[in-house]
Design a protein around this motif. Structure first.
Motif, PDB file in Angstrom:
ATOM      1  N   ALA A  32       0.874  -1.157   0.000  1.00 48.68           N
ATOM      2  CA  ALA A  32       0.000   0.000   0.000  1.00 48.68           C
ATOM      3  C   ALA A  32       0.920   1.218   0.000  1.00 48.68           C
ATOM      4  O   ALA A  32       1.945   1.223   0.686  1.00 48.68           O
ATOM      5  N   MET A  33       0.541   2.242  -0.754  1.00 46.30           N
ATOM      6  CA  MET A  33       1.407   3.402  -0.912  1.00 46.30           C
ATOM      7  C   MET A  33       0.727   4.651  -0.383  1.00 46.30           C
ATOM      8  O   MET A  33      -0.502   4.785  -0.438  1.00 46.30           O
ATOM      9  N   SER A  34       1.553   5.572   0.099  1.00 50.38           N
ATOM     10  CA  SER A  34       0.999   6.790   0.700  1.00 50.38           C
ATOM     11  C   SER A  34       1.898   7.978   0.398  1.00 50.38           C
ATOM     12  O   SER A  34       3.081   7.814   0.102  1.00 50.38           O
ATOM     13  N   TRP A  35       1.310   9.148   0.529  1.00 49.65           N
ATOM     14  CA  TRP A  35       2.058  10.409   0.530  1.00 49.65           C
ATOM     15  C   TRP A  35       1.836  11.084   1.874  1.00 49.65           C
ATOM     16  O   TRP A  35       0.708  11.160   2.378  1.00 49.65           O
ATOM     17  N   PHE A  36       2.921  11.591   2.446  1.00 44.48           N
ATOM     18  CA  PHE A  36       2.886  12.406   3.645  1.00 44.48           C
ATOM     19  C   PHE A  36       3.643  13.697   3.334  1.00 44.48           C
ATOM     20  O   PHE A  36       4.379  13.771   2.352  1.00 44.48           O
ATOM     21  N   ARG A  37       3.479  14.692   4.188  1.00 43.05           N
ATOM     22  CA  ARG A  37       4.237  15.927   4.008  1.00 43.05           C
ATOM     23  C   ARG A  37       4.616  16.505   5.360  1.00 43.05           C
ATOM     24  O   ARG A  37       3.970  16.230   6.375  1.00 43.05           O
ATOM     25  N   GLN A  38       5.681  17.285   5.338  1.00 42.77           N
ATOM     26  CA  GLN A  38       6.156  17.913   6.565  1.00 42.77           C
ATOM     27  C   GLN A  38       6.584  19.337   6.268  1.00 42.77           C
ATOM     28  O   GLN A  38       7.510  19.562   5.477  1.00 42.77           O
ATOM     29  N   ALA A  39       5.899  20.273   6.895  1.00 46.25           N
ATOM     30  CA  ALA A  39       6.239  21.683   6.768  1.00 46.25           C
ATOM     31  C   ALA A  39       7.224  22.058   7.872  1.00 46.25           C
ATOM     32  O   ALA A  39       7.298  21.380   8.907  1.00 46.25           O
ATOM     33  N   PRO A  40       7.978  23.132   7.679  1.00 48.20           N
ATOM     34  CA  PRO A  40       8.964  23.547   8.699  1.00 48.20           C
ATOM     35  C   PRO A  40       8.309  23.758  10.063  1.00 48.20           C
ATOM     36  O   PRO A  40       7.289  24.440  10.176  1.00 48.20           O
ATOM     37  N   GLY A  41       8.872  23.136  11.084  1.00 50.87           N
ATOM     38  CA  GLY A  41       8.357  23.306  12.431  1.00 50.87           C
ATOM     39  C   GLY A  41       7.123  22.509  12.757  1.00 50.87           C
ATOM     40  O   GLY A  41       6.555  22.646  13.847  1.00 50.87           O
ATOM     41  N   LYS A  42       6.676  21.685  11.821  1.00 54.29           N
ATOM     42  CA  LYS A  42       5.466  20.899  12.041  1.00 54.29           C
ATOM     43  C   LYS A  42       5.756  19.410  11.938  1.00 54.29           C
ATOM     44  O   LYS A  42       6.775  19.005  11.383  1.00 54.29           O
ATOM     45  N   GLU A  43       4.840  18.617  12.470  1.00 54.39           N
ATOM     46  CA  GLU A  43       4.988  17.182  12.367  1.00 54.39           C
ATOM     47  C   GLU A  43       4.610  16.702  10.967  1.00 54.39           C
ATOM     48  O   GLU A  43       3.866  17.365  10.244  1.00 54.39           O
ATOM     49  N   ARG A  44       5.137  15.534  10.622  1.00 52.22           N
ATOM     50  CA  ARG A  44       4.788  14.925   9.343  1.00 52.22           C
ATOM     51  C   ARG A  44       3.311  14.532   9.377  1.00 52.22           C
ATOM     52  O   ARG A  44       2.837  13.945  10.342  1.00 52.22           O
ATOM     53  N   GLU A  45       2.596  14.854   8.293  1.00 50.40           N
ATOM     54  CA  GLU A  45       1.168  14.592   8.268  1.00 50.40           C
ATOM     55  C   GLU A  45       0.758  13.827   7.016  1.00 50.40           C
ATOM     56  O   GLU A  45       1.401  13.908   5.970  1.00 50.40           O
ATOM     57  N   PHE A  46      -0.341  13.111   7.135  1.00 54.13           N
ATOM     58  CA  PHE A  46      -0.889  12.331   6.042  1.00 54.13           C
ATOM     59  C   PHE A  46      -1.468  13.240   4.965  1.00 54.13           C
ATOM     60  O   PHE A  46      -2.115  14.251   5.266  1.00 54.13           O
ATOM     61  N   VAL A  47      -1.266  12.834   3.699  1.00 55.30           N
ATOM     62  CA  VAL A  47      -1.830  13.570   2.569  1.00 55.30           C
ATOM     63  C   VAL A  47      -2.799  12.689   1.782  1.00 55.30           C
ATOM     64  O   VAL A  47      -3.960  13.042   1.597  1.00 55.30           O
ATOM     65  N   ALA A  48      -2.303  11.539   1.301  1.00 57.40           N
ATOM     66  CA  ALA A  48      -3.135  10.666   0.464  1.00 57.40           C
ATOM     67  C   ALA A  48      -2.586   9.254   0.527  1.00 57.40           C
ATOM     68  O   ALA A  48      -1.396   9.052   0.761  1.00 57.40           O
TER      69      ALA A  48
END
Length: 125
Positions: A32-48
């Protein structure tokens, strides 16, 4: 499995980008594949997220209707089409793979087995 994300860049608000994640080393269909993202100063979060066969897809509320996840198993590649981008979409985007059963999507960082190196997406206002 090794994951290589690409396609990031600088785009104006309202624009589009298409991210790719190329997998190698193991049968792509088993993940199963996913995308996550992490902005400066924030935790990594789920995208899709997308299931092994591609029939089940999940999206974070913040990207629903703007982003589309897809995969081409014969090419061992996953995609994230991002439209109507906003400055708050600015982050490093990571692709992720998880060994699981058919029909399951992975939306939690704690369940991910393998991470790609990330690709920077910057959206200017």
């Amino acid at each position: 499995v090794q994951l290589q994300a690409s396609g990031g860049g600088l785009v104006q608000a309202g624009g589009s980008l298409r991210l790719s994640c190329a997998a190698s080393g193991s049968p792509f269909i088993t993940y199963a594949m996913s995308w996550f993202r992490q902005a400066p100063g924030k935790e990594r979060e789920f995208v899709a997220a997308i299931s092994q066969g591609g029939k089940v897809r999940d999206y974070a509320d913040s990207v629903k209707g703007r982003f589309t996840i897809s995969r081409e198993n014969v090419k061992n590649t996953m995609f994230l089409q991002m439209n109507r981008l906003k400055p708050e979409d600015t982050a490093i985007y990571y692709c992720a793979a998880t060994e699981t059963i058919s029909g399951v999507t992975i939306t939690a960082t704690t369940r991910v087995d393998y991470w790609g190196q990330g690709t920077q997406v910057t959206v200017s206002s």
